[in-house]
Design a protein around this motif. Structure first.
Motif, PDB file in Angstrom:
ATOM      1  N   GLY A  31      33.185  43.991  40.533  1.00  0.00           N
ATOM      2  CA  GLY A  31      33.755  42.688  40.043  1.00  0.00           C
ATOM      3  C   GLY A  31      32.850  42.234  38.931  1.00  0.00           C
ATOM      4  N   ARG A  32      33.346  41.244  38.331  1.00  0.00           N
ATOM      5  CA  ARG A  32      32.399  40.608  37.265  1.00  0.00           C
ATOM      6  C   ARG A  32      31.205  39.542  37.672  1.00  0.00           C
ATOM      7  NH1 ARG A  32      37.236  39.041  33.656  1.00  0.00           N
ATOM      8  NH2 ARG A  32      37.837  38.628  36.023  1.00  0.00           N
ATOM      9  N   ASN A  33      32.056  38.686  38.710  1.00  0.00           N
ATOM     10  CA  ASN A  33      31.221  37.609  39.151  1.00  0.00           C
ATOM     11  C   ASN A  33      30.258  38.009  40.279  1.00  0.00           C
ATOM     12  OD1 ASN A  33      30.661  35.290  41.004  1.00  0.00           O
ATOM     13  ND2 ASN A  33      31.830  34.252  39.405  1.00  0.00           N
ATOM     14  N   LEU A  79      41.490  51.825  41.865  1.00  0.00           N
ATOM     15  CA  LEU A  79      41.571  50.889  40.592  1.00  0.00           C
ATOM     16  C   LEU A  79      42.595  49.623  40.959  1.00  0.00           C
ATOM     17  CD1 LEU A  79      41.960  53.435  38.083  1.00  0.00           C
ATOM     18  CD2 LEU A  79      39.779  52.566  38.696  1.00  0.00           C
ATOM     19  N   SER A  80      41.735  48.611  41.294  1.00  0.00           N
ATOM     20  CA  SER A  80      42.633  47.507  41.588  1.00  0.00           C
ATOM     21  C   SER A  80      42.467  46.303  40.852  1.00  0.00           C
ATOM     22  CB  SER A  80      42.140  46.985  42.917  1.00  0.00           C
ATOM     23  OG  SER A  80      43.059  45.977  43.697  1.00  0.00           O
ATOM     24  N   ALA A  81      41.524  46.241  39.689  1.00  0.00           N
ATOM     25  CA  ALA A  81      40.979  45.119  38.796  1.00  0.00           C
ATOM     26  C   ALA A  81      42.262  45.032  37.806  1.00  0.00           C
ATOM     27  CB  ALA A  81      39.755  45.281  38.116  1.00  0.00           C
ATOM     28  N   GLY A 179      54.348  44.225  45.511  1.00  0.00           N
ATOM     29  CA  GLY A 179      55.140  43.176  45.110  1.00  0.00           C
ATOM     30  C   GLY A 179      54.302  41.794  45.440  1.00  0.00           C
ATOM     31  N   GLY A 180      54.861  40.655  45.055  1.00  0.00           N
ATOM     32  CA  GLY A 180      53.937  39.354  45.299  1.00  0.00           C
ATOM     33  C   GLY A 180      53.173  39.282  46.695  1.00  0.00           C
ATOM     34  N   THR A 181      51.817  39.231  46.444  1.00  0.00           N
ATOM     35  CA  THR A 181      50.958  39.464  47.669  1.00  0.00           C
ATOM     36  C   THR A 181      49.862  38.065  47.539  1.00  0.00           C
ATOM     37  OG1 THR A 181      51.028  41.571  47.419  1.00  0.00           O
ATOM     38  CG2 THR A 181      48.955  40.844  48.483  1.00  0.00           C
ATOM     39  N   PHE A 182      49.789  37.396  48.843  1.00  0.00           N
ATOM     40  CA  PHE A 182      49.031  36.209  48.856  1.00  0.00           C
ATOM     41  C   PHE A 182      47.441  36.558  48.529  1.00  0.00           C
ATOM     42  CE2 PHE A 182      47.275  32.709  51.113  1.00  0.00           C
ATOM     43  CZ  PHE A 182      48.107  31.605  50.554  1.00  0.00           C
ATOM     44  N   THR A 183      46.982  35.851  47.927  1.00  0.00           N
ATOM     45  CA  THR A 183      45.389  35.919  47.650  1.00  0.00           C
ATOM     46  C   THR A 183      44.734  34.736  47.259  1.00  0.00           C
ATOM     47  OG1 THR A 183      45.831  36.145  45.335  1.00  0.00           O
ATOM     48  CG2 THR A 183      45.683  38.509  46.552  1.00  0.00           C
ATOM     49  N   GLU A 184      43.645  34.579  47.279  1.00  0.00           N
ATOM     50  CA  GLU A 184      42.696  33.311  46.944  1.00  0.00           C
ATOM     51  C   GLU A 184      43.160  32.904  45.435  1.00  0.00           C
ATOM     52  OE1 GLU A 184      38.534  34.228  47.363  1.00  0.00           O
ATOM     53  OE2 GLU A 184      39.064  35.210  48.889  1.00  0.00           O
ATOM     54  N   THR A 185      43.382  33.923  44.859  1.00  0.00           N
ATOM     55  CA  THR A 185      43.603  33.547  43.237  1.00  0.00           C
ATOM     56  C   THR A 185      45.249  32.786  43.075  1.00  0.00           C
ATOM     57  OG1 THR A 185      42.753  35.843  42.381  1.00  0.00           O
ATOM     58  CG2 THR A 185      44.132  34.506  40.500  1.00  0.00           C
ATOM     59  N   ARG A 186      46.020  33.245  44.044  1.00  0.00           N
ATOM     60  CA  ARG A 186      47.460  32.379  44.053  1.00  0.00           C
ATOM     61  C   ARG A 186      47.084  31.012  44.318  1.00  0.00           C
ATOM     62  NH1 ARG A 186      52.485  34.748  43.577  1.00  0.00           N
ATOM     63  NH2 ARG A 186      52.337  36.885  42.929  1.00  0.00           N
ATOM     64  N   VAL A 187      46.388  30.798  45.504  1.00  0.00           N
ATOM     65  CA  VAL A 187      45.941  29.487  46.193  1.00  0.00           C
ATOM     66  C   VAL A 187      45.300  28.633  45.055  1.00  0.00           C
ATOM     67  CG1 VAL A 187      44.524  28.308  47.897  1.00  0.00           C
ATOM     68  CG2 VAL A 187      45.718  30.399  48.379  1.00  0.00           C
TER      69      VAL A 187
END
Ligand SMILES: NC(=O)c1ccc[n+]([C@@H]2O[C@H](COP(=O)([O-])OP(=O)(O)OC[C@H]3O[C@@H](n4cnc5c(N)ncnc54)[C@H](OP(=O)(O)O)[C@@H]3O)[C@@H](O)[C@H]2O)c1
Length: 231
Positions: A31-33, A79-81, A179-187
């Motif tokens: 990841g980058r961070n 490959l998920s990024a 399809g739509g998946t719950f992640t911290e980014t969405r929060v």
């Protein structure tokens, strides 16, 4: 097995890493961070290595390929990024500037293409290696996908062609379309829709994929929330 997860510090990639570690695999997450990566490494515990890099940067991709060759000979690559579209114009193919399309194609298609080319000599030397590409149901829908959807259609085409080209080399290629998946980014974006898929659903799926016989390949899996895609 040793499995590289590009974009494994958060979200779906992290959930895949967690499940693979539980099953006893060694995982290298990128990841980058750096802080997020470090936190993820500590959370997931032994069996996890981290490597900070931006997959869109050729020099970073080369550094990762060199690290993998020396210290982490991979049996699998996930490959998920991805780059996501601007929320306010995400369903449009006329509102975003052309530059947003170029940038999203670079991140979601070209970067993956480049990295696989760099890793291919090593993958060819491994026994029954696998490549897992995380696409999107935006790459199979014909409406409301916006520039992100264009990139995921292109990524899907890449995945189908890669699957065909590498089968003779014994390398399995799978395309998984969430399809739509719950992640911290969405929060962070203010979305709290709990009818979405859980990231762990993809951990379960990818873990199963790595347990299958070498002669089996999941060519494409589309997984949606029970209620369907929501926009
Ligand atoms: N969540 C959904 O609803 C959904 C639906 C369909 C498809 N998908 C697909 O599923 C995959 C994962 O999505 P997600 O929701 O889990 O995303 P996420 O929570 O934003 O996580 C993305 C991961 O990729 C890393 N990353 C992003 N850009 C990168 C870059 N240029 N170089 C290296 N690492 C990078 C991020 O870390 P850094 O930011 O620190 O780099 C993070 O680890 C993506 O391919 C996405 O298109 C997601």
């Amino acid at each position: 097995m040793r499995i590289l997860i590009v974009g494994g510090s958060r979200g779906i990639g992290k959930a895949i890493a967690a499940e693979l570690v539980k099953s006893g695999h060694s995982v290298l997450v990128t990841g980058r961070n750096k802080e997020t990566l470090e936190r993820t490494g500590q959370e997931l515990g032994a069996g996890v290595q981290t490597f900070a890099m931006d997959v869109t940067k050729e020099a970073d991709a080369k550094a990762l390929a060199a690290y993998v060759e020396k210290d982490f000979p991979v049996d699998g690559v996930v490959l998920s990024a991805a780059q996501f579209p601007k929320p306010e114009t995400k369903t449009s193919v006329t509102a975003p500037e052309a530059e947003e399309l170029s940038s999203i194609l670079d991140a979601n298609v070209t970067a993956n293409y480049r990295l696989i080319r760099l890793l291919l000599p090593q993958l060819k030397a491994r026994k029954d290696p696998r490549v897992v590409i995380i696409g999107s149901t935006s790459g199979i829908r014909q409406d409301k996908g916006g520039v992100y959807g264009i990139s995921k259609w292109a990524l899907a085409s890449y995945a189908y062609n890669l699957r065909d080209e590498l089968k003779g080399l014994g390398i399995g290629v799978s395309l998984i379309n969430p399809g739509g998946t719950f992640t911290e980014t969405r929060v962070k974006h203010g979305e709290e829709d709990r009818s979405l898929l859980e990231s762990s659903d993809f951990g379960i799926l990818v873990d199963a994929l790595f347990r299958m016989s070498p002669q089996a390949v999941l060519e494409r899996v589309d997984m949606r929330p029970l209620a369907g895609d929501t926009y």
